[in-house]
Design a protein around this motif. Structure first.
Motif, PDB file in Angstrom:
ATOM      1  N   TRP A  98     -44.568 -19.188  -2.096  1.00 55.22           N
ATOM      2  CA  TRP A  98     -43.398 -19.920  -2.569  1.00 55.22           C
ATOM      3  C   TRP A  98     -43.593 -20.569  -3.927  1.00 55.22           C
ATOM      4  N   LEU A  99     -44.843 -20.786  -4.322  1.00 54.58           N
ATOM      5  CA  LEU A  99     -45.097 -21.171  -5.708  1.00 54.58           C
ATOM      6  C   LEU A  99     -44.700 -20.024  -6.642  1.00 54.58           C
ATOM      7  N   GLU A 100     -45.013 -18.801  -6.230  1.00 55.10           N
ATOM      8  CA  GLU A 100     -44.650 -17.635  -7.029  1.00 55.10           C
ATOM      9  C   GLU A 100     -43.143 -17.388  -7.016  1.00 55.10           C
ATOM     10  N   VAL A 101     -42.519 -17.580  -5.869  1.00 53.97           N
ATOM     11  CA  VAL A 101     -41.067 -17.403  -5.782  1.00 53.97           C
ATOM     12  C   VAL A 101     -40.364 -18.354  -6.751  1.00 53.97           C
ATOM     13  N   GLU A 102     -40.817 -19.594  -6.790  1.00 59.64           N
ATOM     14  CA  GLU A 102     -40.203 -20.571  -7.705  1.00 59.64           C
ATOM     15  C   GLU A 102     -40.292 -20.102  -9.150  1.00 59.64           C
ATOM     16  N   SER A 103     -41.464 -19.644  -9.565  1.00 60.78           N
ATOM     17  CA  SER A 103     -41.649 -19.301 -10.979  1.00 60.78           C
ATOM     18  C   SER A 103     -41.018 -17.965 -11.364  1.00 60.78           C
ATOM     19  N   HIS A 104     -40.907 -17.024 -10.410  1.00 63.27           N
ATOM     20  CA  HIS A 104     -40.435 -15.682 -10.749  1.00 63.27           C
ATOM     21  C   HIS A 104     -38.985 -15.397 -10.340  1.00 63.27           C
ATOM     22  N   HIS A 105     -38.436 -16.152  -9.415  1.00 67.17           N
ATOM     23  CA  HIS A 105     -37.080 -15.883  -8.932  1.00 67.17           C
ATOM     24  C   HIS A 105     -36.137 -17.075  -9.131  1.00 67.17           C
ATOM     25  N   PHE A 106     -36.570 -18.269  -8.725  1.00 65.42           N
ATOM     26  CA  PHE A 106     -35.718 -19.455  -8.835  1.00 65.42           C
ATOM     27  C   PHE A 106     -35.586 -19.907 -10.287  1.00 65.42           C
ATOM     28  N   TYR A 107     -36.698 -20.179 -10.934  1.00 71.22           N
ATOM     29  CA  TYR A 107     -36.687 -20.741 -12.287  1.00 71.22           C
ATOM     30  C   TYR A 107     -35.949 -19.875 -13.310  1.00 71.22           C
ATOM     31  N   PRO A 108     -36.164 -18.542 -13.360  1.00 70.37           N
ATOM     32  CA  PRO A 108     -35.501 -17.752 -14.400  1.00 70.37           C
ATOM     33  C   PRO A 108     -33.982 -17.785 -14.333  1.00 70.37           C
ATOM     34  N   ASN A 109     -33.424 -18.178 -13.202  1.00 67.80           N
ATOM     35  CA  ASN A 109     -31.969 -18.263 -13.080  1.00 67.80           C
ATOM     36  C   ASN A 109     -31.445 -19.688 -13.128  1.00 67.80           C
ATOM     37  N   VAL A 110     -32.170 -20.635 -12.548  1.00 66.83           N
ATOM     38  CA  VAL A 110     -31.688 -22.012 -12.575  1.00 66.83           C
ATOM     39  C   VAL A 110     -31.846 -22.624 -13.968  1.00 66.83           C
ATOM     40  N   SER A 111     -32.899 -22.243 -14.689  1.00 64.60           N
ATOM     41  CA  SER A 111     -33.133 -22.840 -16.006  1.00 64.60           C
ATOM     42  C   SER A 111     -31.998 -22.563 -16.987  1.00 64.60           C
ATOM     43  N   PRO A 112     -31.521 -21.310 -17.134  1.00 60.14           N
ATOM     44  CA  PRO A 112     -30.383 -21.087 -18.038  1.00 60.14           C
ATOM     45  C   PRO A 112     -29.117 -21.813 -17.595  1.00 60.14           C
ATOM     46  N   LEU A 113     -28.914 -21.928 -16.284  1.00 63.42           N
ATOM     47  CA  LEU A 113     -27.736 -22.650 -15.793  1.00 63.42           C
ATOM     48  C   LEU A 113     -27.791 -24.121 -16.191  1.00 63.42           C
ATOM     49  N   VAL A 114     -28.935 -24.739 -15.975  1.00 63.14           N
ATOM     50  CA  VAL A 114     -29.082 -26.157 -16.323  1.00 63.14           C
ATOM     51  C   VAL A 114     -28.924 -26.354 -17.825  1.00 63.14           C
ATOM     52  N   PHE A 115     -29.490 -25.443 -18.590  1.00 58.44           N
ATOM     53  CA  PHE A 115     -29.355 -25.574 -20.045  1.00 58.44           C
ATOM     54  C   PHE A 115     -27.889 -25.461 -20.462  1.00 58.44           C
ATOM     55  N   GLN A 116     -27.198 -24.452 -19.942  1.00 62.64           N
ATOM     56  CA  GLN A 116     -25.809 -24.231 -20.337  1.00 62.64           C
ATOM     57  C   GLN A 116     -24.885 -25.345 -19.875  1.00 62.64           C
ATOM     58  N   LEU A 117     -25.084 -25.818 -18.657  1.00 61.69           N
ATOM     59  CA  LEU A 117     -24.119 -26.733 -18.040  1.00 61.69           C
ATOM     60  C   LEU A 117     -24.457 -28.209 -18.209  1.00 61.69           C
ATOM     61  N   LEU A 118     -25.729 -28.525 -18.486  1.00 62.07           N
ATOM     62  CA  LEU A 118     -26.117 -29.931 -18.589  1.00 62.07           C
ATOM     63  C   LEU A 118     -26.672 -30.269 -19.970  1.00 62.07           C
ATOM     64  N   ILE A 119     -27.628 -29.478 -20.428  1.00 56.05           N
ATOM     65  CA  ILE A 119     -28.309 -29.815 -21.683  1.00 56.05           C
ATOM     66  C   ILE A 119     -27.453 -29.479 -22.906  1.00 56.05           C
ATOM     67  N   ARG A 120     -26.880 -28.297 -22.925  1.00 62.36           N
ATOM     68  CA  ARG A 120     -26.104 -27.879 -24.094  1.00 62.36           C
ATOM     69  C   ARG A 120     -24.932 -28.814 -24.386  1.00 62.36           C
ATOM     70  N   PRO A 121     -24.157 -29.226 -23.369  1.00 62.27           N
ATOM     71  CA  PRO A 121     -23.084 -30.184 -23.659  1.00 62.27           C
ATOM     72  C   PRO A 121     -23.593 -31.514 -24.217  1.00 62.27           C
ATOM     73  N   MET A 122     -24.777 -31.932 -23.776  1.00 67.41           N
ATOM     74  CA  MET A 122     -25.339 -33.172 -24.303  1.00 67.41           C
ATOM     75  C   MET A 122     -25.699 -33.044 -25.779  1.00 67.41           C
ATOM     76  N   MET A 123     -25.933 -31.792 -26.218  1.00 70.32           N
ATOM     77  CA  MET A 123     -26.279 -31.542 -27.619  1.00 70.32           C
ATOM     78  C   MET A 123     -25.045 -31.201 -28.446  1.00 70.32           C
ATOM     79  N   GLY A 124     -23.860 -31.354 -27.824  1.00 72.54           N
ATOM     80  CA  GLY A 124     -22.620 -31.133 -28.552  1.00 72.54           C
ATOM     81  C   GLY A 124     -22.093 -29.715 -28.489  1.00 72.54           C
ATOM     82  N   GLY A 125     -22.723 -28.856 -27.673  1.00 75.22           N
ATOM     83  CA  GLY A 125     -22.280 -27.481 -27.555  1.00 75.22           C
ATOM     84  C   GLY A 125     -21.457 -27.254 -26.306  1.00 75.22           C
ATOM     85  N   ALA A 126     -20.951 -26.044 -26.181  1.00 78.78           N
ATOM     86  CA  ALA A 126     -20.161 -25.664 -25.017  1.00 78.78           C
ATOM     87  C   ALA A 126     -20.904 -24.587 -24.235  1.00 78.78           C
TER      88      ALA A 126
END
Length: 218
Positions: A98-126
């Motif tokens: 499950w350490l491997e599942v997190e890094s190879h399956h969960f993270y590659p998809n959740v990270s772009p979502l968090v960036f697009q929906l939470l971080i990018r708007p905070m930086m003034g983007g859409a």
């Protein structure tokens, strides 16, 4: 001994990932801000800590480490007898899976979502709806696997909270602060697992230090 220092932006999920484990272990540390917006992570002072110029980095006495998952493994191993036992021997094989599942399956998809929906708007983007839809669809399939697994297991590695759970928490927390929180809430076993680990006192301490923006006004 010099104070333990965690370098990075307090809102960064990768920094929060390390803070989560430090708090589970009951270890004192201070966050030393490294502002990516000003390029501080590419300055010589930080490159001396992490030659790749990425956050976080951890300074623990004479040990200087980077890469959040490697840092967390180091903390869990070096301070094995302190705080929460994060590497249960009885579940070692499942833990590694499950350490491997997190890094190879969960993270590659959740990270772009968090960036697009939470971080990018905070930086003034859409958010880019194409990127959001792609990764939301892929993460849904990943979390369907989690849902089935967690229907049979209290935690990812079995009956005990472990590093496998801890490594997920920062991105799960951020995801639940976005319009895609339903990816967690719509899966009852995933939701119950998340609510259980999010209620841990150490994680409440971690969350209290995250400078979240105020929610948008109605």
């Amino acid at each position: 001994m010099a104070p333990r220092k965690l370098y990075g932006m307090p809102l960064s999920p990768n920094v929060v990932r390390v803070a989560t484990v430090l708090n589970e272990k009951g270890l004192d540390f201070e966050i030393v801000p490294v502002d990516l917006r000003t390029g501080a992570h590419k300055q010589p002072e930080f490159i001396a800590l992490n030659p790749f110029g990425q956050i976080p980095a951890l300074e623990d006495g004479d040990d200087v480490l980077y890469e959040s998952r490697a840092i967390n493994r180091y903390i869990a191993s070096k301070y094995k007898s302190e705080g929460t036992a994060l590497l249960p021997e009885a579940a070692s094989a499942k833990l590694e899976v499950w350490l491997e599942v997190e890094s190879h399956h969960f993270y590659p998809n959740v990270s772009p979502l968090v960036f697009q929906l939470l971080i990018r708007p905070m930086m003034g983007g859409a958010p880019d709806p194409v990127v959001v839809d792609k990764h939301a669809h892929q993460l849904a399939k990943v979390l369907d696997v989690y849902e089935d697994h967690l229907a049979k297991n209290k935690y990812l590695a079995g009956d005990e909270f472990s590093l496998a759970d801890a490594n997920h928490m920062s991105y799960l927390f951020c995801l639940t602060k976005t319009p895609k929180a339903g990816l967690v809430d719509d899966r009852p076993h995933v939701k119950a697992w998340w609510e259980g680990i999010a209620a841990r006192p150490a994680f409440k301490k971690t969350v209290a230090a995250i400078p979240l923006p105020p929610p948008p006004s109605a």
